[in-house]
Design a protein around this motif. Structure first.
Motif, PDB file in Angstrom:
ATOM      1  N   SER B 241      25.539  53.592 -22.822  1.00 13.81           N
ATOM      2  CA  SER B 241      25.036  52.323 -22.507  1.00 13.81           C
ATOM      3  C   SER B 241      25.983  51.187 -22.770  1.00 13.81           C
ATOM      4  O   SER B 241      25.953  50.253 -22.071  1.00 13.81           O
ATOM      5  CB  SER B 241      23.803  52.106 -23.316  1.00 13.81           C
ATOM      6  N   ARG B 245      27.063  48.857 -19.465  1.00 13.27           N
ATOM      7  CA  ARG B 245      26.041  47.785 -19.771  1.00 13.27           C
ATOM      8  C   ARG B 245      26.711  46.824 -20.360  1.00 13.27           C
ATOM      9  O   ARG B 245      26.553  46.700 -21.610  1.00 13.27           O
ATOM     10  CB  ARG B 245      24.609  47.994 -19.827  1.00 13.27           C
ATOM     11  N   LYS B 248      23.999  43.638 -22.046  1.00 13.72           N
ATOM     12  CA  LYS B 248      23.174  44.170 -23.412  1.00 13.72           C
ATOM     13  C   LYS B 248      22.717  45.447 -23.308  1.00 13.72           C
ATOM     14  O   LYS B 248      22.582  46.167 -22.326  1.00 13.72           O
ATOM     15  CB  LYS B 248      21.807  43.209 -23.485  1.00 13.72           C
ATOM     16  N   ILE B 249      22.709  46.071 -24.489  1.00 16.19           N
ATOM     17  CA  ILE B 249      22.445  47.573 -24.700  1.00 16.19           C
ATOM     18  C   ILE B 249      20.846  47.725 -24.541  1.00 16.19           C
ATOM     19  O   ILE B 249      20.624  48.618 -23.535  1.00 16.19           O
ATOM     20  CB  ILE B 249      22.752  48.107 -25.912  1.00 16.19           C
ATOM     21  N   LEU B 250      20.020  47.058 -25.205  1.00 18.92           N
ATOM     22  CA  LEU B 250      18.577  47.485 -24.913  1.00 18.92           C
ATOM     23  C   LEU B 250      17.953  46.814 -23.877  1.00 18.92           C
ATOM     24  O   LEU B 250      18.093  45.442 -23.506  1.00 18.92           O
ATOM     25  CB  LEU B 250      18.045  46.965 -26.504  1.00 18.92           C
TER      26      LEU B 250
ATOM     27  N   SER C 158      18.277  49.569 -18.672  1.00 18.39           N
ATOM     28  CA  SER C 158      18.775  49.673 -20.287  1.00 18.39           C
ATOM     29  C   SER C 158      18.073  50.770 -21.103  1.00 18.39           C
ATOM     30  O   SER C 158      17.179  51.397 -20.370  1.00 18.39           O
ATOM     31  CB  SER C 158      18.345  48.363 -20.740  1.00 18.39           C
ATOM     32  N   ILE C 159      18.506  50.828 -22.271  1.00 17.75           N
ATOM     33  CA  ILE C 159      17.975  52.119 -22.883  1.00 17.75           C
ATOM     34  C   ILE C 159      16.267  51.771 -23.023  1.00 17.75           C
ATOM     35  O   ILE C 159      15.513  52.807 -22.923  1.00 17.75           O
ATOM     36  CB  ILE C 159      18.574  52.181 -24.479  1.00 17.75           C
ATOM     37  N   ALA C 160      15.900  50.662 -23.400  1.00 19.56           N
ATOM     38  CA  ALA C 160      14.676  50.424 -23.629  1.00 19.56           C
ATOM     39  C   ALA C 160      13.925  50.392 -22.251  1.00 19.56           C
ATOM     40  O   ALA C 160      12.573  51.134 -22.389  1.00 19.56           O
ATOM     41  CB  ALA C 160      14.577  48.791 -23.916  1.00 19.56           C
ATOM     42  N   GLN C 161      14.525  50.018 -21.002  1.00 13.49           N
ATOM     43  CA  GLN C 161      13.822  50.312 -20.123  1.00 13.49           C
ATOM     44  C   GLN C 161      13.438  51.654 -19.601  1.00 13.49           C
ATOM     45  O   GLN C 161      12.720  52.243 -18.982  1.00 13.49           O
ATOM     46  CB  GLN C 161      14.546  49.523 -18.659  1.00 13.49           C
ATOM     47  N   PHE C 163      13.351  54.434 -21.533  1.00 17.04           N
ATOM     48  CA  PHE C 163      12.398  54.790 -22.365  1.00 17.04           C
ATOM     49  C   PHE C 163      11.176  54.407 -22.176  1.00 17.04           C
ATOM     50  O   PHE C 163       9.829  54.534 -22.848  1.00 17.04           O
ATOM     51  CB  PHE C 163      12.971  54.790 -23.714  1.00 17.04           C
TER      52      PHE C 163
END
Lengths: 180, 250, 479
Positions: B241, B245, B248-250, C158-161, C163
Motif C-alpha cells: 500500500s 499509494r 496516504k496509506i489508509l 486505500s487499505i481502508a477502502q 476493507f
C-alpha cells in the motif's frame, strides 16, 4: 445414541434448509414486490443465529472430552504406544526401544485412563464397542502423551482402530481389550 | 541467578554423563504410573517411626530419592528444588519427603543433610530412611545401580508425586522446568491435565515453553511460527500500500 | 489487446481445471468402488490415488476461484497478465510433479501430509524431496498471483477502502463494491495461508537437509499443516462467493448488490475467524492447549455467521417474490448456496468438540466438506465457467440440456453425499482402502456413493464438453 441424535439433528436442519430454498425459488415464479423490509428481517435472522449458536456452544463445550472425570483417580491405567501399524497396550510403561504389550482387561463402571503416545507418525486411538459404534477417541502424537479417561458401563469386547491416516496398512491397524 | 545457572550447567553435565536424555528415557517416567506406593516404614531422626501411608493420608507429597554420599546429582538436585519452591511457593500445600535409597544411610545422616541444606526446621521437608528400600524402589519403578569402581550409585534424580490415596500420579526425572513441577504438584492434588509433553531434546520450536525462573507459561518459538504468517501478510499489505499509494496509506 | 489476453488465459485456466476435475472424479469413483469391494486395488495404489485426488481437488478449485476473480476484477482495476501467466505455468509444473510423485513414485501421505509421515519413506526415495519442491513451487506461484492482485486493488483503493471501513460512517463518499471487499478479504487470508505453507516447507526442508540433527515438533507441524490446508480449502469457497456477489444479481437482470455497513463488518470479521477456525482439526489432540480448542469451536461457529447471515440472506432477498431471469448460471449459484448451507450444518455439528469425539476422522468429515465443494463451491465455479463461455460465443442455450444437467447434478450429488453422511453416523472410518468386516453397512454405502458419483459425473462431462468447446473458440479467436 449420540450418533443417531447427530444424524437426526442434521436431517432436521437439512430439511428446513431445503424447504426454505425450494419455497424461495418457487416464490420467484409469482413475483410481486419482493421481500418487504429485508434489512430488518436480516438483522433478526442474524440475531437468532447468534442466539442458537451461543446456546449450542455453552451447552456443548463443558462436555468436551478434556474435562471428563478430571477430579478422579483412575482405577486402572493403560499405556498405549501406537506405531506403524500396531498398537502396544500394557499396564506397565512401554519402552520405545523394545515395545511390547499384553492382553488388557478393564473393570466396568470405573474410571480408566489411557495414556496414549506414538512411536513414529501420528495415529488415532479410537474405541469401538461390540456393535461397531465409535464411543470415544484421542490422537497419538510422537513426543506427547494424551490422557483419555473413560468409564465403560457395558462389559464386553471393545475394538481399537487407528483413525489418523498413517500409511499403507492404516486400515488393518487395530487391537482390542475386554471390559469385565 | 548466577548460582542457579551454575547448578543448571552442572546438572545438565551430570545427567548427560550418566544417562543421555533420549525418547526412550522419557518413557521411564511412565513406569508404574497410578500404581500404589509400597507402604514402607520410615524413620525420621528424633521422631517416632511412621510409614508412607501416615504421611499421604494427611497430605499428598512429593518424594525425592537421594543418598547422602552422592558426589553427583543428589545435592544440586535438592538445592534446585528448594530454591524453586522458595522463589515462588506453590498455591496448594504439600510435603516433600526425601528418602535415602542407600542401605548405609542412617536417619542421623539424613538429618545432617537437611541441616546442610538449611531445611532442618522447615516443616514442609521431611528427611527419612527406610529398611524396605527394595520394595519401595520396585513400587516406584526406580532402579539405581551400584558402581563398585566409583563407589557410587548410578541413578536418576527422581521426583515422584503421591496423591492422598497413595497413588503415583506423576514422575519427573532430572532437573525440570517450573511448569513441570507445577504439573507434578497439581497431579498429587488430583488436578487433571489431559496431556503433557515428553521430555525430548528438540524443544526449540515447540508452541509453549516454560520459564523455570519466573514460573510463567511463555509462548514458545513455535507459537511465533503460527503468528508469523499473519504478521507477514499484514506487513505485505502495508508495504504494498505504501509503495503504490504515495499520498496516504489508509 | 489486454482484454484478449485475459480472455485467453482465463480460457486456459478453465480447460485445465475441467480436465483435472474429470480425472480426479474418476479417481474418487475408483476409491469408492474399491472400498465397496467391486475393485481390488493394492492399498498402496488406493492411498496414492487418494493423495492425488485430494491435492488436485484443493488445487484446482483454488485456482478456479482465483482465475474467476482475476477475470472479473478487470471490471474495476487492471490486473497483471504476467502474474496470472506465471501462476499458471508454476501451477502446471507443480501439478504435473504431484501426479508423477504420487502415481509413479507411489507417494501416499494423503493431501494433509501430516508430519513426520513424509520422512517415513514407504515410496520412491526421490518422492519426498520432489513433493516438497512441488509444494513450494505451487505456494510461490500462488503467492505471486495473490500479492499481485492485492497490489492492483491497492492502487485504486486505500487499505481502508478495500476493507470497506468507510461504510461504518454515515455517508461513505467512496463506495466499495462487494466484489472488491470480498476479494480483498479473501486475498489477505490466502496470502496468510500461503505464507504458512512457506514456513511449513522451510521447516520440512530444514529437517530434510540437516540429516537428522534438526527435528521438528509434531504439534507445531500439525498446527501449521492445518493452518495452511484448512484455510486454503476455506478461502477457495470465498473466492467462489466473490464471483457470486458480482454475477448473481447481474445474470438475473437485477441491480448490482451494494456494500452496506453490516456487509462490511461481516466480511471483516470473517477474515479473523477464518484464520483461527483451523484449530478444530486438532480437537482430538489433547496436547493442544484447551484455550485453543475452545477458540477453535467458537471461531468455527462465528466463521459461519457473517457469511451465512449476509450472503445467504442476500441471495434469498434477491430471489424472494422477485421476477428473475433464471439461467443455468444463477441456478448453479442458487443450488450451490443451498449445498453450502447444508454442508455448513454438517460442519457446525462436527466443529462441536463433544460431537467431534465420535465424528472425528469418520466418513462424516468427507461428507461435510464434499457437501460444500461438490454441491457448493464447484457449482459456483462452474457457474462462472459457464457464464464466461457464453460471453464471447453464440448464446444459443439448450434449455432442456440445462434442466438435465441440473437434475443429474442434484440427484448424483445428493446420493453421493448421503452415503458419506450415513457412513459417518455409522462410525465408519475415513481413509480406509478396505473396510473391516464389522462395518456391515460400509461396502454397500461405498457402492451407492460410487453409483451416484457416476451420475454426478455425467452432467460434469456435458458441461466439460460445452464449456471447453467454447473456451477453445475463445482461445483461437483474434477478438
Amino acid at each position: 445414541m449420540h450418533q443417531n441424535s447427530i444424524l437426526l439433528l442434521f436431517f432436521f436442519l437439512m430439511g428446513i434448509a431445503l424447504i426454505v430454498f425450494t419455497y424461495i425459488f418457487f416464490s420467484s415464479k409469482k413475483a410481486d414486490q419482493g421481500m418487504s423490509n429485508p434489512l430488518k428481517k436480516r438483522f433478526w435472522f442474524f440475531l437468532i443465529l447468534v442466539f442458537i449458536l451461543g446456546i449450542f456452544a455453552s451447552v456443548t463445550i463443558p462436555n468436551s472430552p478434556y474435562f471428563a472425570h478430571a477430579g478422579e483417580t483412575p482405577a486402572k491405567v493403560v499405556h498405549v504406544a501406537a506405531a506403524q501399524f500396531i498398537f502396544y497396550m500394557s499396564e506397565q510403561a512401554i519402552d520405545p526401544a523394545k515395545p511390547s504389550g499384553h492382553p488388557i482387561e478393564l473393570p466396568a463402571n470405573e474410571v480408566v485412563e489411557f495414556r496414549v503416545t506414538s512411536l513414529d507418525v501420528n495415529h488415532g486411538f479410537a474405541i469401538y464397542d461390540e456393535t461397531g459404534r465409535l464411543i470415544t477417541q484421542t490422537q497419538a502424537m510422537p513426543g506427547y502423551v494424551n490422557r483419555l479417561r473413560y468409564k465403560f458401563d457395558q462389559p464386553g469386547k471393545y475394538h481399537v482402530l487407528c483413525l489418523e491416516y498413517c500409511g499403507i496398512a492404516h486400515q488393518i491397524m487395530r487391537t482390542s481389550f475386554t471390559v469385565n | 541467578m548466577y548460582k542457579s545457572f551454575v547448578f543448571f550447567a552442572l546438572i545438565v553435565l551430570l545427567t548427560h554423563s550418566s544417562s543421555a536424555q533420549s525418547f526412550s528415557d522419557a518413557m521411564k517416567e511412565e513406569i508404574n504410573i497410578y500404581q500404589k506406593i509400597y507402604d514402607a516404614p520410615l524413620q525420621v531422626a528424633g521422631k517416632p517411626p511412621a510409614s508412607f501411608k501416615e504421611f499421604y493420608s494427611q497430605q499428598p507429597f512429593v518424594l525425592a530419592l537421594v543418598f547422602t554420599r552422592c558426589v553427583g546429582i543428589c545435592s544440586p538436585f535438592l538445592v534446585n528444588l528448594k530454591e524453586t519452591i522458595q522463589l515462588q511457593p506453590f498455591e496448594k500445600d504439600f510435603k516433600i519427603i526425601v528418602v535415602s535409597f542407600d542401605p548405609w544411610d542412617t536417619a542421623d545422616e539424613m538429618e545432617l543433610l537437611a541441616r546442610n541444606l538449611g531445611l532442618k526446621s522447615d516443616p514442609k521437608w521431611i528427611f527419612a530412611v527406610t529398611d524396605s528400600i527394595d520394595q519401595m524402589n520396585r513400587s516406584l519403578g526406580f532402579d539405581p545401580v551400584w558402581d563398585s569402581v566409583r563407589m557410587q550409585f548410578d541413578h536418576d534424580a527422581l521426583l515422584v508425586g503421591i496423591n492422598g490415596d497413595g497413588y503415583i500420579t506423576k514422575k519427573l526425572i532430572g532437573l525440570r522446568e517450573r511448569n513441570e513441577l507445577n504439573q507434578l504438584v497439581a497431579s498429587i492434588h488430583n488436578v487433571f491435565s489431559p496431556t503433557y509433553r515428553l521430555p525430548n531434546p528438540n524443544i526449540l520450536f515447540s508452541c509453549f515453553n516454560y520459564d523455570p525462573i519466573s514460573g510463567k507459561n511463555k509462548p514458545g518459538l513455535g507459537l511465533a511460527f503460527l503468528a508469523l504468517p499473519a504478521v507477514m501478510a499484514v506487513g505485505v499489505l502495508l508495504i504494498v500500500s505504501m509503495s503504490v499509494r504515495k499520498r496516504k496509506i489508509l | 489487446m489486454e482484454s484478449i489476453k485475459i480472455k485467453k488465459i482465463t480460457s486456459v485456466w478453465i480447460i485445465t481445471v475441467l480436465v483435472l476435475f474429470v480425472a480426479s472424479i474418476v479417481l474418487g469413483i475408483l476409491m469408492r468402488l474399491n472400498q465397496g469391494g467391486a475393485l481390488n486395488q493394492a492399498p498402496i495404489n488406493f492411498y496414492s490415488n487418494m493423495t492425488i485426488h485430494g491435492l488436485t481437488m484443493i488445487g484446482i478449485w483454488f485456482v478456479a476461484g482465483m482465475a474467476g476473480i482475476n477475470f472479473l476484477m478487470e471490471r474495476y482495476v487492471k490486473t497483471s497478465y504476467k502474474a496470472n501467466l506465471t501462476a499458471f505455468i508454476l501451477t502446471v509444473i507443480g501439478v504435473v510433479m504431484l501426479w508423477v510423485i504420487t502415481l509413479v513414485g507411489k507417494f501416499h501421505v494423503a493431501w494433509t501430509f501430516l508430519y513426520p509421515m513424509p520422512f517415513k519413506i514407504m515410496w520412491a526415495k526421490w518422492a519426498t524431496p520432489a513433493f516438497l519442491v512441488a509444494m513450494s513451487i505451487l505456494s510461490i506461484g500462488w503467492l505471486i498471483w495473490s500479492i499481485s492482485m492485492m497490489t492492483q486493488i491497492l492502487k485504486k483503493y486505500s487499505i481502508a477502502q478495500a476493507f470497506a471501513w468507510q461504510h461504518f460512517t454515515k455517508d461513505p463518499s467512496v463506495k466499495t463494491p462487494p466484489f472488491i471487499l470480498i476479494s480483498m478479504i479473501t486475498l489477505v487470508g490466502v496470502i496468510t495461508c500461503l505464507f504458512v505453507a512457506v514456513v511449513l516447507m522451510a521447516l520440512y526442508f530444514a529437517e530434510f537437509l540437516s540429516k537428522g540433527s534438526f527435528v521438528n515438533d509434531a504439534l507445531l507441524m500439525k498446527n501449521l499443516t492445518y493452518f495452511f490446508g484448512h484455510t486454503i480449502a476455506n478461502e477457495m469457497l470465498y473466492l467462489g462467493l466473490a464471483v457470486l456477489y458480482e454475477l448473481f444479481a447481474e445474470v438475473g437482470g437485477k441491480a448490482k448488490w451494494q456494500t452496506s455497513w453490516y456487509v462490511a463488518l461481516a466480511w471483516n470479521f470473517t477474515l479473523i475467524f477464518i484464520l483461527t477456525a483451523f484449530f478444530h482439526h486438532l480437537y482430538m489432540d489433547f496436547v493442544q492447549p484447551e484455550g485453543f480448542q475452545i477458540i477453535g469451536q467458537l471461531a468455527s461457529y462465528m466463521a459461519s455467521l457473517p457469511a451465512a447471515a449476509v450472503t445467504v440472506f442476500s441471495v434469498w432477498v434477491a430471489v424472494y417474490r422477485t421476477k428473475i431471469k433464471w439461467s443455468l448460471t444463477n441456478l448453479l449459484f442458487f443450488i450451490g448456496v443451498a449445498g453450502w448451507v447444508i454442508g455448513g450444518f454438517g460442519a457446525v455439528i462436527d466443529a462441536t468438540i463433544s460431537n467431534n469425539v465420535v465424528l472425528h476422522n469418520t466418513l462424516w468429515v468427507p461428507a461435510h466438506f464434499h457437501s460444500y465443494n461438490v454441491m457448493g463451491n464447484v457449482l459456483f465455479s462452474l457457474a462462472f465457467f459457464y457464464w464466461f463461455s457464453i460471453q464471447f460465443t453464440e448464446k444459443v442455450v439448450n434449455e432442456r440440456l440445462s434442466k438435465l444437467v441440473l437434475s443429474l447434478l442434484i440427484i448424483g450429488g445428493a446420493g453421493f453425499l448421503l452415503a458419506f453422511y450415513l457412513g459417518g453416523a455409522d462410525s465408519i472410518p475415513r481413509r480406509y482402502s478396505n473396510y473391516p468386516a464389522e462395518f456391515t453397512s460400509a461396502k454397500p454405502l461405498a457402492l451407492v456413493g460410487a453409483a451416484f458419483a457416476t451420475v454426478y459425473l455425467i452432467p460434469i462431462l456435458i458441461l466439460f464438453v460445452t464449456i471447453t468447446k467454447r473456451c477453445i473458440k475463445v482461445l483461437f479467436s483474434s477478438r
